[in-house]
Scaffold this motif. Structure first.
Motif, short mmCIF file in Angstrom:
data_model
loop_
_atom_site.label_atom_id
_atom_site.label_comp_id
_atom_site.label_asym_id
_atom_site.label_seq_id
_atom_site.Cartn_x
_atom_site.Cartn_y
_atom_site.Cartn_z
N LEU A 7 0.83 -1.21 0.00
CA LEU A 7 0.00 0.00 0.00
C LEU A 7 0.86 1.26 0.00
CD1 LEU A 7 -3.07 -0.42 2.36
CD2 LEU A 7 -3.02 0.37 0.01
N TRP A 8 1.89 1.24 0.84
CA TRP A 8 2.80 2.39 0.88
C TRP A 8 3.47 2.58 -0.48
CZ3 TRP A 8 3.31 6.15 4.42
CH2 TRP A 8 2.77 5.92 5.68
N ARG A 9 3.83 1.46 -1.09
CA ARG A 9 4.47 1.54 -2.40
C ARG A 9 3.50 2.12 -3.43
NH1 ARG A 9 6.19 -3.76 -3.00
NH2 ARG A 9 4.56 -4.06 -4.52
N ALA A 10 2.25 1.65 -3.34
CA ALA A 10 1.24 2.15 -4.28
C ALA A 10 1.02 3.65 -4.08
CB ALA A 10 -0.07 1.39 -4.08
N GLU A 11 0.96 4.08 -2.81
CA GLU A 11 0.77 5.51 -2.53
C GLU A 11 1.97 6.32 -3.02
OE1 GLU A 11 -1.70 7.16 -1.69
OE2 GLU A 11 -3.08 5.73 -0.79
N ALA A 12 3.16 5.76 -2.81
CA ALA A 12 4.37 6.47 -3.26
C ALA A 12 4.34 6.62 -4.77
CB ALA A 12 5.61 5.71 -2.82
N SER A 13 3.94 5.56 -5.44
CA SER A 13 3.88 5.61 -6.89
C SER A 13 2.87 6.66 -7.34
CB SER A 13 3.50 4.21 -7.40
OG SER A 13 3.01 4.29 -8.68
N LEU A 14 1.73 6.71 -6.63
CA LEU A 14 0.70 7.69 -6.96
C LEU A 14 1.21 9.11 -6.74
CD1 LEU A 14 -2.25 7.50 -7.86
CD2 LEU A 14 -2.92 7.73 -5.47
N LEU A 15 1.91 9.29 -5.64
CA LEU A 15 2.46 10.62 -5.31
C LEU A 15 3.44 11.08 -6.39
CD1 LEU A 15 2.92 12.89 -3.08
CD2 LEU A 15 4.85 11.50 -2.35
N LEU A 16 4.29 10.15 -6.82
CA LEU A 16 5.35 10.52 -7.75
C LEU A 16 4.89 10.56 -9.20
CD1 LEU A 16 8.28 8.60 -6.06
CD2 LEU A 16 7.71 11.00 -5.88
N ARG A 17 3.67 10.09 -9.45
CA ARG A 17 3.15 10.20 -10.81
C ARG A 17 2.61 11.61 -11.09
NH1 ARG A 17 1.56 5.76 -13.81
NH2 ARG A 17 3.06 4.09 -13.49
N SER A 18 2.41 12.36 -10.02
CA SER A 18 1.87 13.71 -10.20
C SER A 18 3.02 14.68 -10.48
CB SER A 18 1.11 14.14 -8.94
OG SER A 18 1.07 15.54 -8.86
N ASN A 19 2.98 15.33 -11.64
CA ASN A 19 4.05 16.26 -12.01
C ASN A 19 4.20 17.38 -10.98
OD1 ASN A 19 4.53 14.79 -14.26
ND2 ASN A 19 3.27 16.07 -15.60
N ARG A 20 3.06 17.85 -10.48
CA ARG A 20 3.10 18.95 -9.51
C ARG A 20 3.87 18.54 -8.27
NH1 ARG A 20 -2.27 20.28 -6.40
NH2 ARG A 20 -1.52 18.47 -5.28
N ASN A 21 3.55 17.34 -7.76
CA ASN A 21 4.22 16.88 -6.54
C ASN A 21 5.72 16.70 -6.76
OD1 ASN A 21 1.77 16.84 -5.30
ND2 ASN A 21 1.43 14.65 -5.58
N VAL A 22 6.05 16.08 -7.87
CA VAL A 22 7.47 15.81 -8.16
C VAL A 22 8.23 17.13 -8.30
CG1 VAL A 22 9.06 14.84 -9.86
CG2 VAL A 22 7.02 13.56 -9.19
N LEU A 23 7.61 18.06 -9.02
CA LEU A 23 8.26 19.36 -9.23
C LEU A 23 8.49 20.06 -7.89
CD1 LEU A 23 9.15 21.10 -11.66
CD2 LEU A 23 7.00 22.34 -11.42
#
Lengths: 459, 247
Positions: A7-23
């Motif tokens: 679940l944590w991995r899935a959430e991390a993946s979701l977080l990092l798929r967002s350009n805004r968050n990564v930026l």
């Protein structure tokens, strides 16, 4: 791999798929790294300056010794021309929180003349440096990290509702969705702000415990902003409203309120300029040329009675009168100096109290105290200079009043300044206040977020 | 004590709920058995979405009881939610994830991890092409998104399905495919409660149709086992009357 990990991995993946968050995270990492690098450069510059002055100092002293020390040497000439080096090397954490060090002197060469005119002679701020402030890790933490937290956390619930996913998410049997999402963002923010600091600390060989404490402070300050993001994000139904409100809070909490409060403090506790003390001391010294020498000695003996009876000399000029005049000049402004320092300390105390309610100010106070780069550190350096200057006078006075020759062996005995042992400790009360405020807002925000999820899911 | 294996899949008894001073549900009674498809029809504001919210445990009823497989969704939301899958109207999943990733993520959230084969089968069952399965949802039409949401519900493999306007946005062929999926679910003894405006679709697939008006079931009709399943004309007249729509 257990379920929780995936679940944590899935959430991390979701977080990092967002350009805004990564930026936002990359920006924070880059700014944090740049600020640590800038801090290291400034500290290295200061160290290099100190080393350069130390080398010049050796040459200077050798020249003075050659010119003035010897069988016919006069202590007065030596005391007049021998500028003694005092230096305040950057404390181990200064690279992370420069504080006053880019504005206040960290190298000062003093001689046995009046101290006050020398202490504040260089109290001239570079306005180009003073205006924008310093770009250090503490600045990035206090002013820029909240903006990244706002970018990552303002729309935790509202984005799901606006995206049409909230009811579906809440209809699932799993729990801890918000906890995981906030926890992940919180961890990512701490890594982005903390990793450059740790690397910088390794380069600068800063104490591990102090760096761990700084990370703890960053964690508490971030917790405050995440708590606020949850509180506001949970109380609003539109992401834009939440973002605008958060930006408003950032402006009020980090810019407007501290500035207004500092203006109020400055008005409530007026502080004379140090250069005024210099001028006052000089006035007394200059006036000393116009008054009878007996009058100067009478004032001198009030605090130095051990030299009474040795004031007589032939001719119109003697070093003992000259240095007594400078001593009297210092003592004449002693009350003003004390008032000046008391005002600075009072302002510091009021700023400390302000930090109990404004987390940005509180965080800055704690970081600068830990790094020993605040006013307290600057006053401690001045105290150490004053103590050294007293030793210098005590060394020379027997030569003046007992009219001893000053040869090379005497020259070698001139006291040398020993740098103070710097390095502050975290102020417990301020740290406790920051922890209390941050954890309170975090708890309120968590509760609000959970309720908001339920309320908005039901509609 | 209720036996979760023999209790009705959905049992709502005398349910009252108000938003402030505005009553929405006024003594709603509704039961859906395992292997039954129930279509709940009603006009705007009749209380359809509130009924779903009550089943999902999103709201605490003023009075009455709600049970999902014998579990009170307010008292034990997690247990109740583990028995049901919900497909909201106008669902949009995560745009930057593919269909397959979306299903995997939501299954993980639901603590219902399935292998890749189960996800593949669910996506195939709703008629997504192989290329579409690995395409980000940002490029999907409304109907395709709806299919992914339905695939998620199927992949969870639970005894109760709650569907909010499930055929809205689906093209006629997709509606037929969807009905076939519901047929298959019925054969697996899944209870389906679908809230819909689409009378024709309800007639095609539902075992019972209830008309919700002013917070309670005004009338209920059961599909005939011989001849046409429902009298569409009579239902239409009734629906028009209940929903307040022009005939």
């Amino acid at each position: 791999m257990n379920h929780s990990h995936s679940l944590w991995r899935a959430e991390a993946s979701l977080l990092l798929r967002s350009n805004r968050n990564v930026l936002a995270l990359i920006l924070l990492l880059v700014l944090s790294a740049a600020s640590v690098w800038s801090g290291i450069v400034q500290v290295q510059d200061q160290r290099a300056t100190i080393e350069r002055v130390e080398r010049e100092q050796v040459r200077d002293l050798a020249a003075v010794e050659e010119a003035n020390a010897g069988p016919e040497g006069e202590a007065g000439y030596n005391a007049y021309y021998a500028f003694m080096l005092t230096q305040d090397p950057p404390p181990p954490l200064a690279f992370a929180a420069i504080g006053q060090r880019d504005l206040q002197p960290y190298v000062l060469r003093v001689r046995a003349l009046g101290l006050q005119s020398q202490l504040y002679d260089s109290e001239t701020y570079n306005p180009e440096l003073a205006l924008p402030g310093v770009f250090d890790w503490a600045f990035v933490l206090i002013y820029l990290l909240p903006l990244v937290v706002i970018a990552l956390g303002h729309d935790l619930v509202t984005a799901e509702r606006e995206g049409g996913r909230l009811r579906l998410l809440l209809s699932l049997p799993g729990n801890g969705l918000w906890r995981r999402r906030v926890g992940l963002r919180y961890t990512a923010v701490l890594l982005a702000i903390g990793l450059p600091l740790i690397i910088g600390a390794m380069i600068m060989a800063a104490p591990a415990v102090s760096i761990a404490t700084m990370i703890l402070i960053a964690a508490l300050y971030s917790a405050f902003w995440f708590g606020l993001a949850m509180l506001i994000g949970g109380a609003t139904r539109a992401s834009t409203t939440a973002a605008a409100t958060m930006i408003g809070c950032w402006i009020i909490l980090t810019l407007i309120l501290p500035t207004l409060a500092q203006a109020v403090i400055a008005r409530a506790v007026p502080v004379a300029k140090g250069v005024d003390l210099t001028l006052a001391q000089r006035e007394v010294v200059h006036h000393g040329w116009d008054v009878p020498k007996e009058e100067t000695f009478a004032r001198f003996f009030v605090n130095h009675p051990e030299w009474r009876g040795q004031e007589e000399f032939e001719g119109r000029f003697h070093w003992k009168w000259y240095y007594a005049m400078h001593q009297v000049g210092d003592e004449a402004v002693a009350a003003d100096v004390s008032a000046y320092r008391d005002s600075l300390k009072k302002r510091e105390t009021m700023t400390k109290l302000l930090g109990y309610v404004l987390p940005g100010v509180g965080t800055m106070n704690v970081l600068h105290r830990m790094a020993d780069t605040d006013i307290q550190g600057q006053l401690a350096y001045q105290d150490s200079i004053a103590a050294f200057h007293t030793k210098l006078r005590q060394f020379y006075y027997p030569y003046f009043f007992e009219e001893q020759a000053f040869d090379h062996s005497d020259f070698a005995m001139i006291p040398r300044y020993e740098p103070r042992s710097s390095g502050g400790t975290p102020p417990t009360e301020a740290l406790a206040a920051l922890a209390f405020l941050s954890l309170l807002v975090l708890a309120l925000g968590s509760r609000r977020l959970l309720n908001a999820g339920r309320e908005q899911g039901g509609r | 004590m209720t036996n979760i294996f023999t209790a009705p899949a959905i049992a709502i008894d005398g349910l009252h709920h108000s938003y402030g001073a505005n009553p929405v549900l006024r003594g709603l009674d509704l039961t859906v058995q395992r292997g039954e498809i129930y279509a709940l029809l009603g006009g705007n504001g009749a209380g359809k979405s509130t009924t779903l919210s009550a089943l999902l445990g999103f709201l605490r009823p003023c009075s009455g009881s709600v049970r999902v497989c014998g579990t009170d969704p307010v008292a034990d939301a997690r247990a109740a939610r583990s028995q049901m899958a919900y497909v909201p109207e106008n669902v949009s999943l995560y745009e930057h994830l593919t269909a397959r990733e979306n299903i995997g993520y939501f299954l993980a959230l639901a603590k219902a991890e399935r292998g890749g084969d189960a996800i593949e089968a669910a996506l195939s069952a709703v008629g997504l092409t192989q290329a579409a399965k690995d395409k980000r949802l940002s490029g999907f039409s409304k109907g395709m998104r709806q299919k992914v949401a339905i695939a998620l519900a199927l992949a969870r493999d639970v005894p109760v399905l709650l569907l909010d306007e499930p055929t809205s946005g689906l093209d006629p062929r997709a509606v037929l495919e969807f009905n076939r999926l519901l047929d298959a679910a019925r054969e697996r003894e899944v209870a389906v409660l679908m809230v819909t405006h689409d009378l024709v679709s309800a007639v095609d697939i539902a075992d019972r149709i209830g008309f919700l008006s002013e917070g309670k079931i005004e009338e209920e009709q059961t599909a005939s086992t011989a001849g046409p399943r429902f009298d569409l004309n009579a239902l239409h007249d009734r629906y028009t009357l209940v929903a307040g729509a022009p005939a």
